[in-house]
Design a protein around this motif. Sequence first.
Motif, PDB file in Angstrom:
ATOM      1  N   ASP A   1     -89.782  37.315  -0.039  1.00  0.00           N
ATOM      2  CA  ASP A   1     -90.878  36.122   0.263  1.00  0.00           C
ATOM      3  C   ASP A   1     -91.366  36.270   1.747  1.00  0.00           C
ATOM      4  N   LYS A   2     -91.144  37.236   2.535  1.00  0.00           N
ATOM      5  CA  LYS A   2     -91.723  37.193   3.846  1.00  0.00           C
ATOM      6  C   LYS A   2     -93.208  37.846   3.767  1.00  0.00           C
ATOM      7  N   PRO A   3     -94.058  37.260   4.646  1.00  0.00           N
ATOM      8  CA  PRO A   3     -95.639  37.608   4.596  1.00  0.00           C
ATOM      9  C   PRO A   3     -95.526  39.186   4.645  1.00  0.00           C
ATOM     10  N   GLY A   4     -96.464  39.622   3.875  1.00  0.00           N
ATOM     11  CA  GLY A   4     -96.660  40.908   3.853  1.00  0.00           C
ATOM     12  C   GLY A   4     -95.936  42.078   3.195  1.00  0.00           C
ATOM     13  N   VAL A   5     -94.666  41.556   2.726  1.00  0.00           N
ATOM     14  CA  VAL A   5     -93.799  42.262   2.108  1.00  0.00           C
ATOM     15  C   VAL A   5     -94.024  42.422   0.722  1.00  0.00           C
ATOM     16  N   MET A   6     -94.081  43.411   0.150  1.00  0.00           N
ATOM     17  CA  MET A   6     -94.428  43.709  -1.359  1.00  0.00           C
ATOM     18  C   MET A   6     -93.150  44.270  -1.839  1.00  0.00           C
ATOM     19  N   HIS A   7     -92.724  43.616  -2.881  1.00  0.00           N
ATOM     20  CA  HIS A   7     -91.484  43.813  -3.545  1.00  0.00           C
ATOM     21  C   HIS A   7     -91.835  43.860  -4.946  1.00  0.00           C
ATOM     22  N   ARG A   8     -90.752  45.007  -5.491  1.00  0.00           N
ATOM     23  CA  ARG A   8     -90.801  45.283  -7.006  1.00  0.00           C
ATOM     24  C   ARG A   8     -89.340  45.643  -7.344  1.00  0.00           C
ATOM     25  N   HIS A   9     -89.063  45.178  -8.473  1.00  0.00           N
ATOM     26  CA  HIS A   9     -87.480  45.337  -9.084  1.00  0.00           C
ATOM     27  C   HIS A   9     -87.877  46.520 -10.255  1.00  0.00           C
ATOM     28  N   LEU A  10     -87.260  47.595 -10.110  1.00  0.00           N
ATOM     29  CA  LEU A  10     -87.492  48.624 -11.080  1.00  0.00           C
ATOM     30  C   LEU A  10     -86.045  49.101 -11.833  1.00  0.00           C
ATOM     31  N   GLN A  11     -85.958  48.968 -13.134  1.00  0.00           N
ATOM     32  CA  GLN A  11     -84.974  49.405 -13.673  1.00  0.00           C
ATOM     33  C   GLN A  11     -85.185  50.822 -14.327  1.00  0.00           C
ATOM     34  N   LEU A  12     -84.360  51.689 -13.948  1.00  0.00           N
ATOM     35  CA  LEU A  12     -84.703  53.213 -14.327  1.00  0.00           C
ATOM     36  C   LEU A  12     -83.796  53.968 -15.023  1.00  0.00           C
ATOM     37  N   HIS A  13     -83.952  54.512 -16.070  1.00  0.00           N
ATOM     38  CA  HIS A  13     -83.046  55.367 -16.803  1.00  0.00           C
ATOM     39  C   HIS A  13     -82.800  56.717 -16.272  1.00  0.00           C
ATOM     40  N   PHE A  14     -81.711  57.226 -16.479  1.00  0.00           N
ATOM     41  CA  PHE A  14     -81.344  58.560 -16.050  1.00  0.00           C
ATOM     42  C   PHE A  14     -82.210  59.856 -16.649  1.00  0.00           C
ATOM     43  N   GLY A  15     -82.794  60.515 -16.019  1.00  0.00           N
ATOM     44  CA  GLY A  15     -83.693  61.532 -16.613  1.00  0.00           C
ATOM     45  C   GLY A  15     -84.979  61.151 -17.002  1.00  0.00           C
ATOM     46  N   ARG A  16     -85.515  59.975 -16.565  1.00  0.00           N
ATOM     47  CA  ARG A  16     -86.731  59.452 -16.845  1.00  0.00           C
ATOM     48  C   ARG A  16     -87.481  59.075 -15.560  1.00  0.00           C
ATOM     49  N   GLU A  17     -88.883  59.348 -15.548  1.00  0.00           N
ATOM     50  CA  GLU A  17     -89.479  59.134 -14.405  1.00  0.00           C
ATOM     51  C   GLU A  17     -89.999  57.694 -14.224  1.00  0.00           C
ATOM     52  N   GLY A  18     -90.154  57.125 -12.867  1.00  0.00           N
ATOM     53  CA  GLY A  18     -90.955  55.919 -12.727  1.00  0.00           C
ATOM     54  C   GLY A  18     -92.052  56.323 -11.840  1.00  0.00           C
ATOM     55  N   GLU A  19     -92.795  55.232 -11.448  1.00  0.00           N
ATOM     56  CA  GLU A  19     -94.076  55.587 -10.487  1.00  0.00           C
ATOM     57  C   GLU A  19     -93.774  54.338  -9.452  1.00  0.00           C
ATOM     58  N   ILE A  20     -94.169  54.720  -8.212  1.00  0.00           N
ATOM     59  CA  ILE A  20     -94.250  53.814  -7.115  1.00  0.00           C
ATOM     60  C   ILE A  20     -95.817  53.825  -6.414  1.00  0.00           C
ATOM     61  N   VAL A  21     -96.574  53.196  -6.536  1.00  0.00           N
ATOM     62  CA  VAL A  21     -97.869  53.274  -5.817  1.00  0.00           C
ATOM     63  C   VAL A  21     -97.831  53.125  -4.490  1.00  0.00           C
ATOM     64  N   ALA A  22     -98.037  54.208  -3.405  1.00  0.00           N
ATOM     65  CA  ALA A  22     -97.987  54.224  -2.387  1.00  0.00           C
ATOM     66  C   ALA A  22     -98.828  53.437  -1.502  1.00  0.00           C
ATOM     67  N   THR A  23    -100.271  53.777  -1.828  1.00  0.00           N
ATOM     68  CA  THR A  23    -101.307  53.016  -1.080  1.00  0.00           C
ATOM     69  C   THR A  23    -102.327  52.584  -1.975  1.00  0.00           C
ATOM     70  N   GLU A  24    -103.440  52.018  -1.531  1.00  0.00           N
ATOM     71  CA  GLU A  24    -104.579  51.809  -2.160  1.00  0.00           C
ATOM     72  C   GLU A  24    -105.246  53.178  -2.427  1.00  0.00           C
ATOM     73  N   SER A  25    -106.032  53.278  -3.217  1.00  0.00           N
ATOM     74  CA  SER A  25    -106.967  54.557  -3.610  1.00  0.00           C
ATOM     75  C   SER A  25    -107.949  54.694  -2.286  1.00  0.00           C
ATOM     76  N   TRP A  26    -107.860  55.924  -2.198  1.00  0.00           N
ATOM     77  CA  TRP A  26    -108.819  56.465  -0.880  1.00  0.00           C
ATOM     78  C   TRP A  26    -109.868  57.116  -1.585  1.00  0.00           C
ATOM     79  N   ASP A  27    -111.223  56.793  -1.214  1.00  0.00           N
ATOM     80  CA  ASP A  27    -112.493  57.286  -1.416  1.00  0.00           C
ATOM     81  C   ASP A  27    -112.414  58.745  -1.307  1.00  0.00           C
ATOM     82  N   ASP A  28    -112.216  59.057  -0.152  1.00  0.00           N
ATOM     83  CA  ASP A  28    -112.009  60.530   0.276  1.00  0.00           C
ATOM     84  C   ASP A  28    -110.697  60.679   1.149  1.00  0.00           C
ATOM     85  N   LEU A  29    -109.913  61.651   0.702  1.00  0.00           N
ATOM     86  CA  LEU A  29    -108.452  61.810   1.462  1.00  0.00           C
ATOM     87  C   LEU A  29    -108.326  63.310   1.919  1.00  0.00           C
TER      88      LEU A  29
END
Length: 290
Positions: free
Chosen positions: A125-153
Amino acid sequence: MTLNVRLQHFGVLFLAIILIGCTPVNKKRGQSPLQKVMMSPDCVALDIYYVPMPAGDETIEARLWQELDEQSISPERRIPLLSNGIRVGLASGLLSGPLVELLQIEGKPVSDGSFAQAPLEKIADKPGVMHRHLQLHFGREGEIVATESWDDLPLIVADQKGHVHGKTYFQAQPIFTVEVEPETDGRVRLRLTPELQYGQVRQRWTGGQQSALRLESGRETETFDEYVIESILAPGEMLVAGDKTSQPGSLGYHFFNEPPTAEPQRKLLIIRVSQTQHDDITQVAVVEGD
């Protein structure tokens, strides 16, 4: 037999059935008689936090990395990550002073005065903190979006031989793919792989000799397998990752900084193993003092 007698016999029989079919429920006062929902044996629950780093406050950042266990990451992993602007450390279930300050947790001492309990929801609940609860099975991939999309990186990568390479990716989305594997002692091996998805969405045929061809939509992907973040964690322990401020343009810079805006936005990634099939951890312990 009169009607009243029959009704009396029926009442006695009905009461006997109820008594035989009932099972006494033993529960303590204030506790629900319902059992906790059990996780699948091949599943791990992760709490993922992105915490904003205070701009220009080098003191708290220096104290933070002093408190974290960077040596828990093997040299084979840690050195290439540092060369590419990524710092990683391990924190136990006890949150130390710098992490408490970053998360702005107000811990209240317990009876022995050694530590306090801070519910996870208070962190989320703290301002600016982004939280996600993820349940992941062994051997399967999940994704964590690191930042917003960059026009030029514009990315600069230092390889294991010390050579530096540069490349610019357009419409690039930094992502960590996350995997977990079980260890024999009840801990889990957590693996984060940096990945860039870039360019326009295109359709392409996928499939092989054992499966029919199918048309899928997707973007070009660059996976940086040489710079995987990997650690073994017990339930309650946390992996903390951030960037080195001295390496703009590096992997660390692009994965822990938002695209250029009026004000720089640096972030710290915290991943906590909150539950396995053997554990159910709902509290974070906070150490009093530094």
